[in-house]
Design a protein around this motif. Structure first.
Motif, mmCIF file in Angstrom:
data_model
loop_
_atom_site.group_PDB
_atom_site.id
_atom_site.type_symbol
_atom_site.label_atom_id
_atom_site.label_comp_id
_atom_site.label_asym_id
_atom_site.label_seq_id
_atom_site.Cartn_x
_atom_site.Cartn_y
_atom_site.Cartn_z
ATOM 1 N N ASN A 280 -37.255 39.607 -41.406
ATOM 2 C CA ASN A 280 -36.588 39.860 -40.126
ATOM 3 C C ASN A 280 -35.956 41.243 -40.154
ATOM 4 O O ASN A 280 -35.437 41.687 -41.192
ATOM 5 C CB ASN A 280 -35.492 38.818 -39.860
ATOM 6 N N ALA A 281 -35.968 41.900 -39.011
ATOM 7 C CA ALA A 281 -35.325 43.209 -38.889
ATOM 8 C C ALA A 281 -34.732 43.316 -37.488
ATOM 9 O O ALA A 281 -35.251 42.741 -36.525
ATOM 10 C CB ALA A 281 -36.311 44.338 -39.139
ATOM 11 N N ALA A 282 -33.618 44.039 -37.384
ATOM 12 C CA ALA A 282 -32.955 44.171 -36.086
ATOM 13 C C ALA A 282 -32.255 45.516 -36.003
ATOM 14 O O ALA A 282 -31.795 46.069 -37.012
ATOM 15 C CB ALA A 282 -31.945 43.041 -35.872
ATOM 16 N N HIS A 283 -32.189 46.032 -34.785
ATOM 17 C CA HIS A 283 -31.356 47.203 -34.485
ATOM 18 C C HIS A 283 -30.695 46.937 -33.140
ATOM 19 O O HIS A 283 -31.377 46.638 -32.152
ATOM 20 C CB HIS A 283 -32.171 48.491 -34.431
ATOM 21 N N LEU A 284 -29.380 47.026 -33.095
ATOM 22 C CA LEU A 284 -28.665 46.716 -31.864
ATOM 23 C C LEU A 284 -27.352 47.463 -31.815
ATOM 24 O O LEU A 284 -26.836 47.943 -32.834
ATOM 25 C CB LEU A 284 -28.409 45.212 -31.757
ATOM 26 N N THR A 285 -26.825 47.562 -30.619
ATOM 27 C CA THR A 285 -25.471 48.075 -30.435
ATOM 28 C C THR A 285 -24.604 46.934 -29.914
ATOM 29 O O THR A 285 -25.096 46.016 -29.261
ATOM 30 C CB THR A 285 -25.439 49.253 -29.454
ATOM 31 N N ARG A 286 -23.298 46.998 -30.226
ATOM 32 C CA ARG A 286 -22.394 45.902 -29.896
ATOM 33 C C ARG A 286 -21.039 46.475 -29.485
ATOM 34 O O ARG A 286 -20.522 47.392 -30.124
ATOM 35 C CB ARG A 286 -22.221 44.983 -31.109
ATOM 36 N N ALA A 287 -20.479 45.928 -28.414
ATOM 37 C CA ALA A 287 -19.171 46.390 -27.948
ATOM 38 C C ALA A 287 -18.111 46.103 -29.001
ATOM 39 O O ALA A 287 -18.195 45.100 -29.714
ATOM 40 C CB ALA A 287 -18.802 45.703 -26.641
ATOM 41 N N PRO A 288 -17.106 46.974 -29.118
ATOM 42 C CA PRO A 288 -16.013 46.676 -30.040
ATOM 43 C C PRO A 288 -15.256 45.432 -29.595
ATOM 44 O O PRO A 288 -15.382 44.995 -28.440
ATOM 45 C CB PRO A 288 -15.128 47.929 -29.966
ATOM 46 N N SER A 289 -14.493 44.854 -30.484
ATOM 47 C CA SER A 289 -13.730 43.669 -30.115
ATOM 48 C C SER A 289 -12.695 44.019 -29.059
ATOM 49 O O SER A 289 -12.231 45.165 -28.957
ATOM 50 C CB SER A 289 -13.038 43.056 -31.342
ATOM 51 N N LEU A 290 -12.329 43.022 -28.279
ATOM 52 C CA LEU A 290 -11.367 43.235 -27.194
ATOM 53 C C LEU A 290 -10.044 43.769 -27.740
ATOM 54 O O LEU A 290 -9.451 44.695 -27.173
ATOM 55 C CB LEU A 290 -11.155 41.909 -26.452
ATOM 56 N N SER A 309 -19.438 51.921 -28.911
ATOM 57 C CA SER A 309 -20.033 50.660 -29.343
ATOM 58 C C SER A 309 -20.464 50.758 -30.800
ATOM 59 O O SER A 309 -20.831 51.835 -31.291
ATOM 60 C CB SER A 309 -21.250 50.321 -28.474
ATOM 61 N N GLU A 310 -20.392 49.630 -31.471
ATOM 62 C CA GLU A 310 -20.874 49.584 -32.844
ATOM 63 C C GLU A 310 -22.396 49.643 -32.853
ATOM 64 O O GLU A 310 -23.067 49.164 -31.942
ATOM 65 C CB GLU A 310 -20.399 48.310 -33.533
ATOM 66 N N ASN A 311 -22.942 50.232 -33.919
ATOM 67 C CA ASN A 311 -24.382 50.409 -34.073
ATOM 68 C C ASN A 311 -24.800 49.683 -35.344
ATOM 69 O O ASN A 311 -24.328 50.012 -36.435
ATOM 70 C CB ASN A 311 -24.684 51.913 -34.159
ATOM 71 N N ILE A 312 -25.682 48.681 -35.212
ATOM 72 C CA ILE A 312 -26.008 47.813 -36.335
ATOM 73 C C ILE A 312 -27.505 47.842 -36.615
ATOM 74 O O ILE A 312 -28.329 47.650 -35.714
ATOM 75 C CB ILE A 312 -25.574 46.362 -36.052
ATOM 76 N N SER A 313 -27.855 48.077 -37.883
ATOM 77 C CA SER A 313 -29.244 47.995 -38.339
ATOM 78 C C SER A 313 -29.291 47.044 -39.530
ATOM 79 O O SER A 313 -28.456 47.154 -40.445
ATOM 80 C CB SER A 313 -29.773 49.372 -38.752
ATOM 81 N N SER A 314 -30.239 46.135 -39.513
ATOM 82 C CA SER A 314 -30.304 45.170 -40.612
ATOM 83 C C SER A 314 -31.742 44.746 -40.868
ATOM 84 O O SER A 314 -32.604 44.816 -39.984
ATOM 85 C CB SER A 314 -29.446 43.937 -40.303
ATOM 86 N N ALA A 315 -31.977 44.316 -42.107
ATOM 87 C CA ALA A 315 -33.294 43.801 -42.500
ATOM 88 C C ALA A 315 -33.099 42.793 -43.620
ATOM 89 O O ALA A 315 -32.165 42.918 -44.431
ATOM 90 C CB ALA A 315 -34.210 44.931 -42.954
ATOM 91 N N GLU A 316 -33.937 41.788 -43.640
ATOM 92 C CA GLU A 316 -33.888 40.801 -44.717
ATOM 93 C C GLU A 316 -35.280 40.278 -45.006
ATOM 94 O O GLU A 316 -36.159 40.251 -44.133
ATOM 95 C CB GLU A 316 -32.972 39.630 -44.346
ATOM 96 N N GLY A 317 -35.489 39.879 -46.265
ATOM 97 C CA GLY A 317 -36.727 39.250 -46.681
ATOM 98 C C GLY A 317 -36.423 37.989 -47.466
ATOM 99 O O GLY A 317 -35.451 37.949 -48.237
ATOM 100 N N ASN A 318 -37.217 36.936 -47.262
ATOM 101 C CA ASN A 318 -36.979 35.647 -47.907
ATOM 102 C C ASN A 318 -38.278 35.108 -48.496
ATOM 103 O O ASN A 318 -39.344 35.185 -47.871
ATOM 104 C CB ASN A 318 -36.451 34.617 -46.915
ATOM 105 N N TYR A 319 -38.148 34.541 -49.687
ATOM 106 C CA TYR A 319 -39.244 33.769 -50.280
ATOM 107 C C TYR A 319 -38.751 32.338 -50.438
ATOM 108 O O TYR A 319 -37.665 32.094 -50.992
ATOM 109 C CB TYR A 319 -39.653 34.338 -51.635
ATOM 110 N N VAL A 320 -39.534 31.356 -49.946
ATOM 111 C CA VAL A 320 -39.141 29.947 -49.985
ATOM 112 C C VAL A 320 -40.234 29.131 -50.669
ATOM 113 O O VAL A 320 -41.424 29.284 -50.361
ATOM 114 C CB VAL A 320 -38.886 29.403 -48.561
ATOM 115 N N TYR A 321 -39.793 28.265 -51.600
ATOM 116 C CA TYR A 321 -40.707 27.347 -52.269
ATOM 117 C C TYR A 321 -40.136 25.940 -52.158
ATOM 118 O O TYR A 321 -38.985 25.695 -52.524
ATOM 119 C CB TYR A 321 -40.872 27.734 -53.743
#
Length: 593
Positions: A280-290, A309-321
């Motif tokens: 999974n990978a994501a890039h988004l912006t988010r308003a600061p907290s109130l 606004s906050e700027n967020i980039s993330s990525a993750e990889g998973n292996y499941v058995y």
């Protein structure tokens, strides 16, 4: 909450709902005026106050170390004898003793010097949403939705108990004249139990969130693509005209508006019936907290300068058995959060330049950090193995590295200057050099090993040993600015402020690692065809004392003040710590009727 479910056709559904929620949260404290602090650990009552004294500076150089060990010993003995809040003394201060004609006495209430109050937050939230799910092709699915939320958050001080007194004066005794007034519309107001005082305002927020997502499902591969849009506006509505900010506290503030976008994608690779890979990978912006939108919402309508606004980039990889005996999951992740904002409040000594004409170098200030970046990198492992039909073992591990990834901008607001003519209230302290410092608030590495036995006769017992490490204190940003090394008396660097000593004073504290043993168990019965279940747990079996977090006090706001305090060996303003619970018990009995 009301929900509506509409089946448009065999492949499309529309689900909608509306929700209204309200509630209140109150955190109690003691307020006092023209009286000594009732806190038994107030710094002037501690032995360290007397054992860390220094004489006045000798020109540009530090004064001599002048500890008062005699009073330190007296203070220690007094604290050990009176280590709790003295409620009786507060009642006596709020009352006057009267001698009756027959020689007996009684007490009459006076103006309260001590009261109990609570910081209250009463929230009212309305939300409406609608979500559409549709299968547009044999292997393609669509999800979309929209949500609207309206929040009204009422924040105020609520007086709970006059502690035997008659009334409490709604002023701030740290200021004089109009500046001392909580509400210029009602000056010198006498408040009683149940009254609002001190501060009183609403925070208003409207948010709209929209998302769409396409999912594609095949024999060996699933993947999705999603996008989101959100719009938010925040506003403060002041209900008091504060004496410090007479022109910028009553009524509604300007609106802070934010528009944000996000994109997310991921896929699943089905290696076999037992194995799969997820990405999974994501890039988004988010308003600061109130709450981080306003620099000091209790007093004024000011919005934080340079707020983004906050700027967020993330990525993750998973292996499941997954197999009948073994379950395994391995995860690696990366997250970068940019442009966060953080506001805090504290009393700082030696923070301002007296040579520049300020009345005093000490002040109660609000500190705002902007453009603060955080980076989180790590990996996690979870493992479960069924040794036999009755015995199972589990293992989990989390290995992270959470750091600050920027040197944020620091601004300091001195409320005492706000109402003065031609006086500056907000000061730019430049950069706080926080990059590569560890983020606080959690152990960055954790490991757990467990064993569980389940008996065929419907009872079970399990034990886990958890090892927590790499937990760090929350550092003081103001101590990492260039201004920290400047003498407020002459605006020149402290001569004793060497880089070597600075590194020693500002080294981030790492808490000791800790191992905790937990045991849990249970038993179930059938009694007259009714289910009866008993669950018991015992946490921290060995009653280990350990720190869960803490923060550096910012009161020593310049190098000399901190260096003297630490060098004394018994600092008055050392770090504050949070501790975990000792041994705790929990028992739950369930009866099915």
């Amino acid at each position: 909450m009301l929900n509506h479910y509409f089946k448009i056709n065999e492949t499309t559904n529309l689900n909608s709902g509306v929700m209204y929620q309200f509630g209140k949260v109150g955190n109690s404290n003691i307020d006092y005026q023209n009286a000594n602090s009732p806190d038994p650990v107030y710094y002037r009552k501690m032995p360290s106050y007397f054992s860390s004294l220094y004489a006045k500076d000798k020109g540009e150089f530090s004064g001599d170390f002048t500890p008062d060990y005699e009073n330190a010993a007296k203070s220690k003995a007094l604290f050990l004898e009176n280590s709790q809040i003295d409620w009786a003394a507060m009642y006596q201060t709020n009352q006057k003793q009267i001698t009756n004609p027959d020689g007996t006495t009684h007490y009459e209430p006076l103006q309260s010097h001590y009261v109990v109050y609570e910081d209250r937050t009463d929230d009212k939230t309305f939300s409406a949403n609608s979500n559409l799910n549709s299968q547009v092709a044999p292997n393609i699915f669509f999800d979309g939705g929209i949500t609207y939320t309206n929040l009204k958050s009422h924040n105020f001080q609520n007086l709970l108990d006059l502690l035997g007194g008659l009334y409490f004066l709604d002023i701030d005794t740290f200021y004089k004249g109009d500046q001392s007034q909580s509400d210029l519309q009602n000056p010198n107001r006498q408040v009683k139990k149940g009254d609002t005082y001190g501060y009183n305002y609403n925070l208003l927020a409207n948010t709209i969130d929209v998302f769409t997502q396409f999912r594609f499902s095949y024999n060996k591969v699933d993947f999705y693509l999603a996008q989101s849009y959100s719009a938010a506006d925040y506003q403060r509505d002041g209900l008091y005209q504060n004496g410090i900010y007479a022109t910028n506290s009553l009524g509604k503030s300007d609106k802070a508006n934010f528009e944000n976008f996000g994109f997310k994608g991921g896929f699943t690779c089905k290696i076999s019936g037992k194995q799969s890979l997820f990405f999974n990978a994501a890039h988004l912006t988010r308003a600061p907290s109130l709450r981080n939108t306003f620099s000091n919402s209790r007093l004024n309508n000011s919005i934080v300068d340079g707020l983004e606004s906050e700027n967020i980039s993330s990525a993750e990889g998973n292996y499941v058995y997954h197999s009948p005996k073994l379950k395994l999951r391995l995860t690696a992740y990366y997250t970068l959060i940019k442009n966060t904002t953080k506001t805090s409040f504290f009393y700082a000594e030696g923070i301002f330049d007296n040579g520049a004409g300020y009345d005093a170098t000490d002040a109660f200030v609000s500190q705002t950090l902007t453009h603060l970046n955080k980076k989180n990198i790590g990996a996690e492992l979870s493992f479960e193995y069924q040794i036999s039909a009755t015995l199972k073992t589990t293992l989990s591990a989390a290995y992270g590295n959470y750091t600050y990834d920027s040197n944020p901008d620091v601004s300091i607001t001195n409320d005492a200057n706000a109402a003065k003519e031609n006086a500056k209230a907000t000061f730019d302290f430049g950069k706080a050099y926080l990059k590569n410092y560890k983020q606080a608030g959690m152990p960055q590495q954790a490991f757990s090993l467990g064993l569980e036995y389940r008996d065929p006769k419907f009872w079970w017992i399990g034990a886990n040993i958890n090892y927590l490490t790499e937990n760090y204190i929350d550092v003081s940003p103001i101590a990492r600015t260039a201004q920290f090394y400047i003498n407020p008396a002459n605006n020149f660097p402290f001569p004793e402020a060497t880089s070597e000593r600075g590194n020693e004073l500002l080294k981030q504290e790492k808490f000791d690692s800790v191992a905790l043993l937990n045991i849990s168990g249970g038993k179930s019965w059938r009694v007259y065809r009714k289910y009866v279940g008993l669950f018991m747990s015992l946490n921290n079996v060995l009653n280990t004392t350990y720190k869960t977090g803490g923060f550096e006090q910012a009161r020593n706001a310049n190098f000399r003040a901190l260096n003297q305090d630490v060098s004394s060996g018994t600092p008055s303003f050392g770090p504050k710590y949070y501790y975990g619970y000792g041994r705790t018990y929990f028992v739950n009995l369930t009866i099915g009727l």
